[in-house]
Design an enzyme around this catalytic site. Sequence first.
Site, PDB file in Angstrom:
ATOM      1  CG  HIS A   1      -1.369   1.060   1.169  1.00  0.00           C
ATOM      2  ND1 HIS A   1      -3.149   1.425   0.511  1.00  0.00           N
ATOM      3  CD2 HIS A   1      -1.606   2.754   2.334  1.00  0.00           C
ATOM      4  CE1 HIS A   1      -3.001   3.050   0.939  1.00  0.00           C
ATOM      5  NE2 HIS A   1      -2.274   3.696   1.288  1.00  0.00           N
TER       6      HIS A   1
ATOM      7  CG  ASP B   1     -12.386   4.068   5.740  1.00  0.00           C
ATOM      8  OD1 ASP B   1     -11.824   4.412   6.661  1.00  0.00           O
ATOM      9  OD2 ASP B   1     -12.048   3.545   4.401  1.00  0.00           O
TER      10      ASP B   1
ATOM     11  NE  ARG C   1     -10.766  10.935   9.503  1.00  0.00           N
ATOM     12  CZ  ARG C   1      -9.788   9.571   8.550  1.00  0.00           C
ATOM     13  NH1 ARG C   1      -9.732   8.623   8.355  1.00  0.00           N
ATOM     14  NH2 ARG C   1      -8.628  10.717   8.420  1.00  0.00           N
TER      15      ARG C   1
ATOM     16  CB  SER D   1      -9.155   4.906   7.272  1.00  0.00           C
ATOM     17  OG  SER D   1      -9.506   5.639   5.796  1.00  0.00           O
TER      18      SER D   1
ATOM     19  CE  LYS E   1      -9.521   2.416   2.216  1.00  0.00           C
ATOM     20  NZ  LYS E   1      -9.840   3.579   3.641  1.00  0.00           N
TER      21      LYS E   1
END
Length: 423
Positions: free
Chosen positions: A82, A161, A168, A183, A187
């Site tokens: 990621h 989320d 947010r 967050s 995922k």
Amino acid sequence: MEAIDVITAKRDGGELTGEQIRWVVDAYTRGAVAEEQMAALNMAVVWRGMTRAETSAWTQAMLDSGERLDFGGLDRPTTDKHSTGGVGDKITLPLTPTVAACGAAVPQLSGRGLGHTGGTLDKLESVPGWRADLSPEAMRVQLAEVGCAVCAAGPGLAPADRKLYALRDVTGTVESVPLIAASIMSKKLAEGTASLVLDVKVGSGAFMKDAASARELAETMVAIGTDHGVRTSALLTGMDTPLGRRVGNALEVAEAVEVLSGGGPSDVVELTVELAREMLRAAGLDGARDPAEALRDGSAMDAWRRMIAAQGGDPDAPLPAAAERRDILAPATGTLTRLDAYAVGVAARRLGAGRARKEDPVSAGAGVELHAKPGEEIRAGRPLFTLHTDDPARFDGAAEALSDSFAVDGPARNLPLVLDRIG
């Protein structure tokens, strides 16, 4: 349990219990906690922070709000990467098939671009026929047969989320390391991968502008992964300067294919290989095969072609090209010492390669081509940038964004490509 008690406990600097966190996240997702109450709690977290135990529990609560993919039973270990986002960050494209060619399975759930950062799905959708949506069953089959898949996350993964992030985004509570980390990790953990490598960007084109905040985010996410039984590590990588020499959807796909063909810009090749080695270490395959060899011998390209074809794409089809081009010329002769990633990302968005709002369309062929990188010589009157767009009315706004994006013969302050490893 009542929301006001949870809000005031955090407002006053207390540590929330796992029971409080599970209740409030679940109740908010179901609509039993009002938007303004969760907004107040988010703001209290921004100001008061969270402990490691709180952040882990918050992540778990979001993870428990939906389904979790399970890739157990595959004949190869699973690993994923990621990135926190940057400009010209096309690394997922060559990285995923390279790691697959070295023996791991890579279930890569990716997103779309917003603001000055590009999205992997937007890039891949410039390949004719390629589709982002795969069911969990189709993804498992593709991992077994091809070894890798890049696709969109389904609505069943961490729905809490999705709802929390939208809140947010409109209440000024995005900038909180625990909330950002939870967050991202909710995922990624929902993907069901056994190991995870995080590419945490630092610099002008990154969400985290300085190394201290990037390190805090990386350490928090590594701790969350570890707490949830996933082998997790992170690389801090520089994002003061765009990665590669092309920024834009089809432009970046073309550059990724160059890397898979054994060429391409040295920084893209270097980061692809470094992250691939880290992913293979995490998967327990560090002695199996060198990713650099997979790029040289064509096996990474073979895996790319199989992956694209498996998702409906034609790896041999010409990529879309923008209808209009304009060169921006270098104003002086000398050494390019600065090229601001954020400014280049803004220019690419203004040309149509990105979006200011989630619902905005993107142009497959739009973007910015860089004719020099810091440390290279440029000559007055020669192209420094080439702008690509379908709408020539966009040229002026992009040129304005680039007007102060570079320096010639000035002090060099560029970050190294890989700053550190965590985990």
